[in-house]
Write a protein that holds these residues in place. Sequence first.
Motif, PDB file in Angstrom:
ATOM      1  N   THR A 196      76.897 -34.312   6.697  1.00  8.96           N
ATOM      2  CA  THR A 196      78.151 -34.294   5.875  1.00  8.96           C
ATOM      3  C   THR A 196      77.375 -34.550   4.328  1.00  8.96           C
ATOM      4  OG1 THR A 196      78.509 -36.757   5.784  1.00  8.96           O
ATOM      5  CG2 THR A 196      79.397 -35.337   7.322  1.00  8.96           C
ATOM      6  N   GLY A 197      76.424 -35.166   4.026  1.00 11.88           N
ATOM      7  CA  GLY A 197      75.782 -35.539   2.836  1.00 11.88           C
ATOM      8  C   GLY A 197      76.552 -36.529   2.110  1.00 11.88           C
ATOM      9  N   ASP A 198      77.198 -37.287   2.811  1.00 13.06           N
ATOM     10  CA  ASP A 198      78.223 -38.607   2.170  1.00 13.06           C
ATOM     11  C   ASP A 198      77.564 -39.771   2.645  1.00 13.06           C
ATOM     12  OD1 ASP A 198      79.662 -36.642   1.010  1.00 13.06           O
ATOM     13  OD2 ASP A 198      81.204 -36.579   2.813  1.00 13.06           O
ATOM     14  N   HIS A 199      76.488 -39.874   3.614  1.00 12.55           N
ATOM     15  CA  HIS A 199      76.448 -41.534   3.917  1.00 12.55           C
ATOM     16  C   HIS A 199      74.894 -41.443   4.120  1.00 12.55           C
ATOM     17  CE1 HIS A 199      80.537 -41.920   5.289  1.00 12.55           C
ATOM     18  NE2 HIS A 199      80.606 -40.782   5.353  1.00 12.55           N
ATOM     19  N   ASP A 200      74.342 -42.844   3.947  1.00 13.28           N
ATOM     20  CA  ASP A 200      73.013 -43.091   3.962  1.00 13.28           C
ATOM     21  C   ASP A 200      72.651 -43.153   5.584  1.00 13.28           C
ATOM     22  OD1 ASP A 200      73.749 -45.497   4.955  1.00 13.28           O
ATOM     23  OD2 ASP A 200      72.899 -46.488   3.094  1.00 13.28           O
ATOM     24  N   VAL A 201      71.205 -43.369   5.545  1.00 11.81           N
ATOM     25  CA  VAL A 201      70.650 -43.249   6.762  1.00 11.81           C
ATOM     26  C   VAL A 201      71.302 -44.517   7.835  1.00 11.81           C
ATOM     27  CG1 VAL A 201      68.501 -44.348   6.351  1.00 11.81           C
ATOM     28  CG2 VAL A 201      68.629 -42.777   7.992  1.00 11.81           C
ATOM     29  N   HIS A 202      71.430 -45.564   7.156  1.00  8.53           N
ATOM     30  CA  HIS A 202      71.896 -46.497   8.030  1.00  8.53           C
ATOM     31  C   HIS A 202      73.296 -46.470   8.646  1.00  8.53           C
ATOM     32  CE1 HIS A 202      68.356 -48.541   6.035  1.00  8.53           C
ATOM     33  NE2 HIS A 202      68.948 -48.252   4.947  1.00  8.53           N
ATOM     34  N   ALA A 203      74.097 -45.873   7.811  1.00 11.25           N
ATOM     35  CA  ALA A 203      75.604 -45.351   8.467  1.00 11.25           C
ATOM     36  C   ALA A 203      75.401 -44.375   9.522  1.00 11.25           C
ATOM     37  CB  ALA A 203      76.544 -44.953   7.197  1.00 11.25           C
ATOM     38  N   CYS A 204      74.272 -43.509   9.139  1.00 11.89           N
ATOM     39  CA  CYS A 204      73.999 -42.375  10.419  1.00 11.89           C
ATOM     40  C   CYS A 204      73.614 -43.149  11.825  1.00 11.89           C
ATOM     41  CB  CYS A 204      73.218 -41.363   9.777  1.00 11.89           C
ATOM     42  SG  CYS A 204      73.429 -40.446   8.420  1.00 11.89           S
ATOM     43  N   LEU A 205      72.565 -44.016  11.590  1.00 10.17           N
ATOM     44  CA  LEU A 205      72.029 -44.798  12.639  1.00 10.17           C
ATOM     45  C   LEU A 205      72.996 -45.477  13.412  1.00 10.17           C
ATOM     46  CD1 LEU A 205      68.684 -45.659  11.368  1.00 10.17           C
ATOM     47  CD2 LEU A 205      69.157 -43.971  13.084  1.00 10.17           C
TER      48      LEU A 205
END
Length: 495
Positions: free
Chosen positions: A345-354
């Motif tokens: 999405t390009g809206d969230h950093d890697v920590h939110a993704c994990l």
Amino acid sequence: MLRLTWVQPEDLIGHELRQAAQDGREPSAVAARWRAAGGAEAPLTAGASPTPASSYLRLLASDLLDELADLPSTLTDDEPNGLAAIRSLCPDWPYAAGSTAADRGQSCLPQGVEGLGGTPRGEGEGGREGTPRAPGRATAPRASHPAALEAAWLGRAVGCLLGKPVEKLPLTGIRRLARATGNWPLGTYFTARGVPEDLVTRYPWNRRSATTSLAENIDGMPEDDDLNYPLLALLVLRRHGRAFTTTDVARVWLDELPAGRTFTAERVAYRNLLSGLEPPRTAHHHNPFREWIGALIRADVHGWTNPGDPAAAAEQAHRDATLTHTANGVYAAMFTAAVIAVAATGDHDVHACLRTGLTVVPPRSRLARAVRHAIRLAHEHADFDTVVDLLHDTHAGTHHWVHAVPNTALIAAALTHAGGDFTGSVCRAVSGGWDTDSNGATAGSVAGLLAGSPRALPGRWTAPLKNRLATSVAGFDGSGFDTLARLTHLEATRP
């Protein structure tokens, strides 16, 4: 003499004994019978023992594999295989289209993960207080821009290529080879130039990869299963759409994937298909590799084509993975697909993704526990070598170097420690050892998406690829990563 790897019963039995001990079965009696008969341990790195076993040992191994399959497991309740059962164990499964976490009054963080967010050393956006909560699907999730998808394809190729020459080497060897050329901490492709001959003798480059993946030899992206499988997943979607079945995946493989390009669980499942078995039995029958990393490396396309919908990405990954894998092998694919769907999405950093990735994994499973532990270590230690050493202390004594549990944990640790930075992520993933090319590929895919554009990736990584991919998957050999991005975008926007 032809010694076909990854399928001989006498070579499978040792791996199955270890798998049984890991998944809650009690294999000691079977192990004693095998060893009393003169049976050997599983090959450490190769797919076949140096010499064939006797006919008696081969028959015995086959019988014992059947016995091991019938043993009860103490982990069945916490590690189911069916999607409905998996979802029932995930209290924060990503919410459906059109709803929000606020509407449901629920956090999107899985149990036990609160406090794992944020960037430990001040890199990137967010932090423990600023990192966005794990997202679910928006009412109308947008497709990733083709530029971001091209960066993801390139990132996958770069990470794979970086890890290829040191695949199968022990951690000590990887570190010594890199240090010998001033490339530690790892920051660019490995080279043989300047490496002392005695060091190469002790830690030889991967025989099949050195001629195409050392810095001085790179001329485009060479063939690798870590790129073949995303191509096959793309073919599945093009031919069967989002509603594809596991049987559809099998048909595409039989039509397009040369048997000699399969390994471990995929080779066993391929053989099982040719023997007349149908999914999901193809993943179970005489397949001690069913919790290894093979399904994880097939998950990217399911995330790329479901931006903002981690649940749909995980469900597609489940249908793909259950052809060859069970339990934690499947969870690794679902976790990866969900992480990538959020990154897309390009809206969230890697920590939110994990964090979102963990919402689709049963929280008491071995994979979830390992990933949570790895993320915690990455936050606690500024030196990534320390993180790696602790991960190896935890897993190396009990898991094969291709097993999904330690490798997924390492990927999560690398992405966390680097804050999603591209070079930091791929270099940390590869420098941690184990399945170096696969780990680098997955880390590169996630970090490439987060970078958002090929122009955001350093030229020292992408220029040697020459926008050219070699593969034995028909119709794709010589393809450019820009072309693959456009094809992926078409599937992401198809209803």
